[in-house]
Design a protein around this motif. Structure first.
Motif, PDB file in Angstrom:
ATOM      1  N   ARG A 156       0.805  -1.209   0.000  1.00  0.00           N
ATOM      2  CA  ARG A 156       0.000   0.000   0.000  1.00  0.00           C
ATOM      3  C   ARG A 156       0.838   1.259   0.000  1.00  0.00           C
ATOM      4  O   ARG A 156       0.333   2.356  -0.201  1.00  0.00           O
ATOM      5  N   SER A 157       2.119   1.137   0.283  1.00  0.00           N
ATOM      6  CA  SER A 157       2.945   2.330   0.372  1.00  0.00           C
ATOM      7  C   SER A 157       3.318   2.801  -1.017  1.00  0.00           C
ATOM      8  O   SER A 157       3.642   1.990  -1.884  1.00  0.00           O
ATOM      9  N   CYS A 158       3.282   4.089  -1.237  1.00  0.00           N
ATOM     10  CA  CYS A 158       3.572   4.606  -2.571  1.00  0.00           C
ATOM     11  C   CYS A 158       5.018   5.042  -2.653  1.00  0.00           C
ATOM     12  O   CYS A 158       5.317   6.165  -3.037  1.00  0.00           O
ATOM     13  N   TRP A 159       5.916   4.182  -2.275  1.00  0.00           N
ATOM     14  CA  TRP A 159       7.328   4.543  -2.292  1.00  0.00           C
ATOM     15  C   TRP A 159       8.089   3.540  -3.133  1.00  0.00           C
ATOM     16  O   TRP A 159       7.809   2.348  -3.107  1.00  0.00           O
TER      17      TRP A 159
END
Lengths: 443, 557
Positions: free
Chosen positions: A275-278
């Motif tokens: 879910r992390s946008c990194w």
């Protein structure tokens, strides 16, 4: 507990045998403190409360009994002894103490003198969940003349880092390479920009995951951390059947009791990273870290001091620099210095010294209980403990080891006088190594 | 003239002494009037303040309530006991009394033609008096907005609420108070257990020049992590929390859902490693243990609304553990609670939302998305699986450039995408049929808090009559009310805005330019007029129904 510190103090100092044939390397005085004090101080300042010290019986005895060795560390030292003649590498030593290692470890070598902010190295280890995180430093070459027996050419180390300068992509020593550098295409595809550097000093400070220790226990063929394990891990980052699979097997076996919870935790972590946008890189279609589970990072110090005292050159250099790292009285209060002597501001005088009249001491380190008679001129030198220097001597750029006696009127330039040696009066030595005859056959 | 003034002053001191003896409110007004004139009185005032402070400190050690009232009592000279509301009233009346004699005194002073310097001195004396009265008020905890100390308090006194402390960063007194609070929190966690280790959460210092409109917010530098100030083998703070804080501050875990999930994962580790100290109860002690961790995470990066709700839930679950549970059972229950929370509120909610949202996507749609919202990406991927034919326009903005990540994920699935920067939004909008936006939080008045730039997209879409659909899980609904993006926001590292091209960085030493400030906002607030529909797992609701959902949720719990 997050990290356990392991101090490797069993090394023999093979590259400076002249200094270490009588004194074990961890006890060599640098700025009137034993060499082992510097990494211990680094760990203490970082906040460690306990250190596992791997050393020889001799050093352990000296540390516990000898009063002159200023080892005022507040940490609890957990000393593990190994046989001196067992010829154990650093990885072998880790295997030896693997029962004591319960969490991730921070391995430090006893000859490291540095003022690095340790959190830089450990933050890389924590933030990226790395398998290995190490410290490197841009070397500063010294221009001073030092007593060397022969030209010591170091084999170069080739270190490849990515464009951000943090991720380790390539590591090889010149000795291991036949004709040229071979860089795999898979590495180039994933990291198109790589900086390859040769002038870096490896500080031998590694943060390792616990699973690496398990791996070492399995693979008894690896005996040195620096020489074998680290290049192996760097290579395995990009291999398909990576060590991470084997690590997973290990972790599965050891966690069979907590199987369900561990799996759920892993699933949560996986969900969080999905879910992390990194992403650590951009421009291609792969996920963060290219989906690799094994990651190696290096923190390269741009400024600050970092020395590894494993050669004579570095020993002399460290003696010059180390005292400036820590604010300490240059002159020990118990030293007796006569009024008419000149002691330079950057010199260090140890405890219970006797400095007579008309002596001039500049940029030098004088050890404890040393007696310096009149009209002696000492410049740029390192005098260890219990040395007697008779009148009229002129000592320049030299290293005089413990219990040596320099006769009257001797003129010593850029020499190394071994432990317990006597220099006769009116001797003139330049660029010489004066050691006992029983040491001459050491090659 | 001097003599008469001296006589006046002596008269005023006599009045004050008289008032101290009698304790009359009228004399209080006289004191205040007397305070307005002359610097010598402020010296006396200062002496008195010092005495009061000493007594307050002593009072805090013994008993907070009545002894604190003592200095207040002395000052206002009111009858003792159960007079706190009275003293408060009196104290409140004092500034109003100030305004009255001020107007009275200014008239004669004008007439007597005092010089500018003397007027300034009067004003200064007045301000000191007000500040002193406010300090005394702060202890009993009455209302005094310190950030507005410059404005005359009498006008604002009745209507203004106390601003939360994390907003008043420009006031040094508040910052000091926060630091003390952080220190205190750590001591509070120990309670009566025997081995008390003093846990101190370090305070992260602000970096660089802050634009004046946002000076009440914190601005940290990524190059100065909080781990610099704590010991390396993290013993006082659980290692997984340290790791999480580091990942937050470096942006490795970013996005509302990801941060909540990572937080819950870290809490699971904490619970697993937790062992109740001998004389404590798990329900109370664990909550106290979590407080310093939450402060630490807040210092690394301000908590998001979703994280706040997750923390509230966990704390509630922990305090609801019945005391007869053994430690193992309690831990197991807590861990299963966390898992079920993640499952219900995040995973299943995403499924529910995508079901509703897919109904809204028809074939031939051109969908505009902004930045990288995990929920919107999930919806689009699901819609593509269900064989809907659409294409996507991804809008991106500096400095985060999160749209690239969204683009990568969508293209990986096979969706046809276009990529533009936010400056091209009005050129692209004529061909767009729907706008899907993600949200960081939904506020109680229907405003949508999301990545900075979202309100712009919503505005331009409204201008082009394109429907705007916001997708948000209910656990991100927040009871706060905000109508603009200034009052509460997050400031990111200003150095992120600096661009290096071909080795040249023009803004390398922007700090030396006195007239230049770099502002890197993270969130902004979209009014509900621009949002046409909010899709939650409870259904598709208009923006104004958010408070209803909140109310229903509270009733349930």
């Amino acid at each position: 507990m997050e990290l356990q510190a392991v101090l490797m103090a069993a090394g023999g100092g093979s590259r400076m045998m002249d200094l270490t044939y009588n004194t074990p390397k961890p006890l060599l005085p640098v700025g009137n403190r034993p060499l082992i004090w510097y990494p211990l101080n680094l760990l203490e300042r970082a906040g460690f409360e306990e250190v596992i010290v791997i050393t020889t019986k001799e050093v352990q005895k000296a540390l516990s009994t000898d009063q002159r060795l200023k080892l005022d560390v507040k940490m609890k030292l957990n000393v593990e002894c190994i046989q001196e003649d067992a010829d154990m590498g650093t990885a072998d030593a880790l295997r030896h103490i693997q029962q004591k290692l319960k969490t991730d470890i921070l391995v430090v070598s006893c000859d490291l003198i540095t003022d690095v902010a340790l959190h830089e190295v450990v933050d890389l280890f924590r933030a990226h969940n790395a398998t290995l995180s190490m410290l490197m430093s841009k070397c500063t070459s010294s221009r001073r003349r030092v007593p060397v027996k022969k030209a010591e050419r170091e084999q170069r180390d080739f270190v490849g880092v990515d464009s951000a300068g943090k991720r380790l992509l390539f590591m090889a020593n010149e000795a291991d390479l036949d004709e040229g550098l071979i860089i795999k295409k898979s590495v180039m595809r994933k990291h198109p920009r790589m900086h390859i550097r040769t002038g870096l000093l490896d500080a031998h400070l590694y943060c390792l995951k616990r699973s690496v220790v398990d791996f070492l226990v399995e693979n008894k063929s690896i005996s040195s951390l620096r020489g074998e394990l680290v290049p192996f891990l760097v290579r395995k980052q990009f291999s398909k059947t990576s060590i991470s699979r084997r690590e997973e097997d290990h972790s599965d076996q050891s966690q069979k009791r907590k199987d369900a919870t561990a799996a759920l935790d892993e699933a949560l972590l996986q969900l969080a990273s999905e879910r992390s946008c990194w992403n650590d890189h951009s421009g291609d279609m792969s996920e963060a870290y290219h989906g690799g589970r094994l990651r190696c990072y290096a923190h390269i110090m741009q400024e600050g001091t970092c020395y590894r005292v494993n050669t004579l050159t570095s020993y002399v250099e460290a003696n010059r620099v180390a005292p400036k790292l820590f604010e300490e009285a240059a002159v020990h209060p118990s030293a007796v210095i006569s009024e008419r002597s000149q002691v330079g501001g950057d010199s260090i005088i140890g405890a219970s010294c006797h400095i007579a009249d008309k002596t001039s001491i500049k940029r030098s380190t004088i050890g404890a209980s040393t007696i310096v008679k009149e009209k002696v001129k000492i410049t740029n030198s390192i005098i260890m403990n219990s040395v007697t220097i008779e009148e009229g001597c002129n000592i320049q750029g030299s290293v005089i080891c413990n219990n040596a006696v320099i006769g009257r009127g001797a003129d010593i330039k850029y020499c190394l006088v071994g432990s317990g040696q006597r220099i006769e009066a009116e001797a003139e030595r330049t660029n010489d190594v004066i050691v006992g005859s029983d040491q001459l056959m050491e090659i | 003239m001097a003599d008469s003034e001296g006589n006046e002053r002596s008269k005023q001191t006599a009045i004050i002494n008289h008032a101290a003896d009698e304790g009359d409110e009228k004399s209080l007004a006289e004191i205040q009037k007397a305070k307005n004139e002359g610097k010598e009185l402020t010296k006396e005032e200062k002496l008195r303040l010092r005495k009061e402070k000493k007594q307050q400190k002593k009072g805090k050690k013994d008993d907070k309530g009545p002894t604190e009232k003592a200095p207040v009592k002395e000052k206002t000279a009111n009858p003792p006991a159960s007079s706190q509301p009275v003293t408060q009233n009196a104290a409140q009346k004092a500034p109003s009394a100030v305004s009255v004699p001020v107007s009275e005194s200014t008239a004669p002073t004008d007439k007597s033609a005092k010089s500018k310097a003397e007027l300034k001195a009067e004003r200064r004396a007045r301000q000191e008096a007000e500040r002193a009265s406010k300090q005394a008020k702060k202890e009993p905890g009455s209302q005094a907005p310190s950030s507005k100390s410059k404005a005359p308090p009498s006008e604002l006194q009745p209507a203004v609420k106390r601003l939360p402390e994390h907003i008043q960063v420009d006031d040094p007194a508040v910052v000091r108070k926060l630091a003390k609070k952080l220190e205190r929190q750590q001591k509070s966690g120990q309670g009566t257990s025997l081995n008390v280790s003093r846990v101190k959460i370090p305070l992260r210092s602000d970096y660089g020049y802050k634009v004046s409109l946002f000076s009440h917010l914190h601005q940290y530098s990524r190059k100065a992590p909080l781990t610099q100030q704590i010991s390396i083998p993290a013993t006082v703070i659980h290692p997984s929390i340290v790791r999480l804080g580091l990942q937050y501050s470096q942006g490795i875990v970013a996005g509302s859902n990801a941060r909540s999930v990572a937080l819950l994962h870290a809490f699971k580790q904490v619970i697993q490693d937790y062992s109740t100290p001998p004389n404590e109860e798990l329900a109370r002690d664990l909550v106290n243990k979590l407080k310093p961790y939450i402060s630490f995470l807040n210092q690394c990066r301000p908590l998001s609304a979703s994280m706040g709700n997750a923390i509230k839930y966990i704390k509630k679950e922990i305090s609801n553990i019945p005391s007869q549970y053994k430690e193992e059972e309690a831990k197991k229950k807590l861990l299963s609670c966390v898992d079920s929370y993640v499952n219900e509120k995040i995973t299943l909610a995403a499924k529910g939302i995508s079901k509703y949202a897919i109904d809204k996507i028809s074939d031939g749609d051109v969908i505009l998305v902004y930045g990288c919202s995990s929920l919107v990406n999930h919806i689009l991927c699901e819609a593509f699986e269900k064989q809907r034919k659409f294409r996507v326009i991804v809008v991106d903005s500096r400095p985060r450039l999160e749209g690239r990540e969204a683009l990568r994920r969508l293209v990986n699935r096979g969706i046809r995408c276009t990529y533009v920067l936010i400056s091209a939004v009005s050129y692209v909008l004529p061909e767009v049929s729907k706008v899907f936006l993600g949200a960081h939080a939904l506020l109680a008045n229907g405003y949508v808090m999301s990545r900075v730039g979202t309100s712009q997209i919503a505005l331009v879409a409204k201008a082009y009559n394109v429907p705007v659909l916001v997708c948000c899980e209910t656990y991100k609904f927040c009871e706060r009310v905000q109508t603009d993006s200034f009052v509460s926001n997050e400031l990111d590292d200003p150095d992120d805005l600096i661009v290096t091209r071909k080795g040249k960085t023009h803004l390398a030493d922007w700090q030396s330019e006195t007239s230049l400030g770099l502002l890197n906002l993270v969130y902004d607030v979209t009014p509900p007029d621009f949002v046409d529909l909010v899709i939650t797992e409870l259904g598709m609701i208009p923006c104004t129904s958010v408070p209803v959902v909140l109310r229903v949720k509270n009733v349930d719990q």
